[in-house]
Design an enzyme around this catalytic site. Structure first.
Site, PDB file in Angstrom:
ATOM      1  N   HIS A 204       7.255  42.827  21.446  1.00 30.59           N
ATOM      2  CA  HIS A 204       8.379  42.048  21.959  1.00 30.59           C
ATOM      3  C   HIS A 204       7.995  40.947  22.925  1.00 30.59           C
ATOM      4  O   HIS A 204       8.847  40.126  23.289  1.00 30.59           O
ATOM      5  CB  HIS A 204       9.392  42.988  22.599  1.00 30.59           C
ATOM      6  CG  HIS A 204       9.945  43.994  21.641  1.00 30.59           C
ATOM      7  ND1 HIS A 204      10.686  43.628  20.535  1.00 30.59           N
ATOM      8  CD2 HIS A 204       9.840  45.350  21.598  1.00 30.59           C
ATOM      9  CE1 HIS A 204      11.029  44.716  19.861  1.00 30.59           C
ATOM     10  NE2 HIS A 204      10.528  45.771  20.475  1.00 30.59           N
ATOM     11  N   CYS A 245      11.371  53.554  18.380  1.00 33.34           N
ATOM     12  CA  CYS A 245      10.179  52.716  18.538  1.00 33.34           C
ATOM     13  C   CYS A 245       8.944  53.581  18.772  1.00 33.34           C
ATOM     14  O   CYS A 245       7.873  53.321  18.209  1.00 33.34           O
ATOM     15  CB  CYS A 245      10.356  51.745  19.702  1.00 33.34           C
ATOM     16  SG  CYS A 245      11.404  50.324  19.327  1.00 33.34           S
TER      17      CYS A 245
END
EC number: 2.8.5.2
Length: 284
Positions: A204, A245
């Site tokens: 990210h 995740c």
């Protein structure tokens, strides 16, 4: 092949997929307006921020997915919001109260509230997520049973309360006792976990805007939770996303509501400060 070599090979494969050969699919410049409310989906990053600019995951989605979130009539999560409203008005528990008994009209009393969570709770001596606060109200004021983190009821109530903060910029307390928790969350964000030896930042921060297999990597902001995901075919909490995740990188996930996930949530709230609340968002 030894376990160490297998682990290393898997990690290198993922990193290679996110590297120079990965397909780019950067975010667009569309503006998000829901029911007349313009929501900030891109804001300047303050000095010292690890990102050059702060961009909501909404901008990384396809036009079709963006359109679903921009129209409450089409947003599949609005069914849960309606259910949340019925729960808000329903009497539950030995005290004979409903949420409305103390707070009145949800559209007035909960206006902007979601944007300030996680929030320090002096009595508990720790940060409270919105889920923590809802269950504290239920057990202490209503004398009702707490809801499970991922229950239909909790998701509906967090969606209802979150919706009342649409357009409000995320901004939580960063000083005082919250500072230690935010720092702990930051440490977790940059810590590598699992067999793939990856941290949140590897996807990210280092590789947002790229495609990894069929997934379009965003900056991983939290301004839309609880979120309806096509993958889930329903609404899910932020901590469910954290757990997913960790499972994707072959790590043993922390539990929903754990200190680790609460700290990570606090750090991400600071990391995405200024983005408008989108709840309930729609994502892939």
């Amino acid at each position: 092949m030894t376990a160490r070599i297998i682990k290393r090979a898997a990690a290198l494969g993922v990193i290679a997929a996110m590297g120079a050969g990965a397909a780019l699919a950067d975010y667009d410049d569309d503006e998000l307006v829901i029911d007349g409310v313009k929501i900030a989906t891109k804001v300047p990053a303050p000095p010292g921020h690890p990102l050059p600019e702060i961009v909501s995951g909404w901008r990384f989605r396809s036009d079709e997915t963006q359109a679903l979130e921009a129209d409450d009539f089409e947003n599949p999560a609005m069914v849960a919001v309606d259910y949340g409203q019925s729960l808000w008005d329903a009497v539950d528990g030995e005290a004979g109260k409903s949420c409305a008994s103390c707070h009145g009209d949800v559209e007035e009393s909960m206006k902007g509230v979601r944007a300030g969570y996680p929030k320090w709770n002096e009595k508990a001596g720790r940060p409270f997520t919105l889920e923590n606060q809802i269950n504290a109200c239920r057990t202490e004021n209503m004398k009702a049973e707490p809801w499970k983190w991922e229950s239909r009821e909790m998701l509906a109530m967090t969606a209802l309360v979150g919706k009342q903060a649409r357009g409000y910029p995320m901004k939580i307390q960063k000083d005082g006792p919250m500072a230690e928790w935010i720092e702990k969350g930051k440490e977790l964000y940059y810590t590598r976990f699992g067999q793939l030896d990856l941290a949140c930042s590897n996807c990210h921060e280092d590789n947002y805007g790229k495609m990894i297999r069929a997934d379009h990597l965003s900056q991983g902001h939290i301004n839309g939770f609880p979120t309806y995901r096509f993958k889930w075919q329903g609404l899910g909490s932020l901590h469910r996303r954290f757990k997913g995740c960790m499972e994707n990188i072959r790590a043993e996930p922390f539990k929903r509501g754990s200190d680790e996930f609460v700290a990570l949530e606090a750090y991400l709230a600071v990391r995405g400060e200024g983005l408008g609340i989108e709840t309930p968002a729609v994502r892939n």
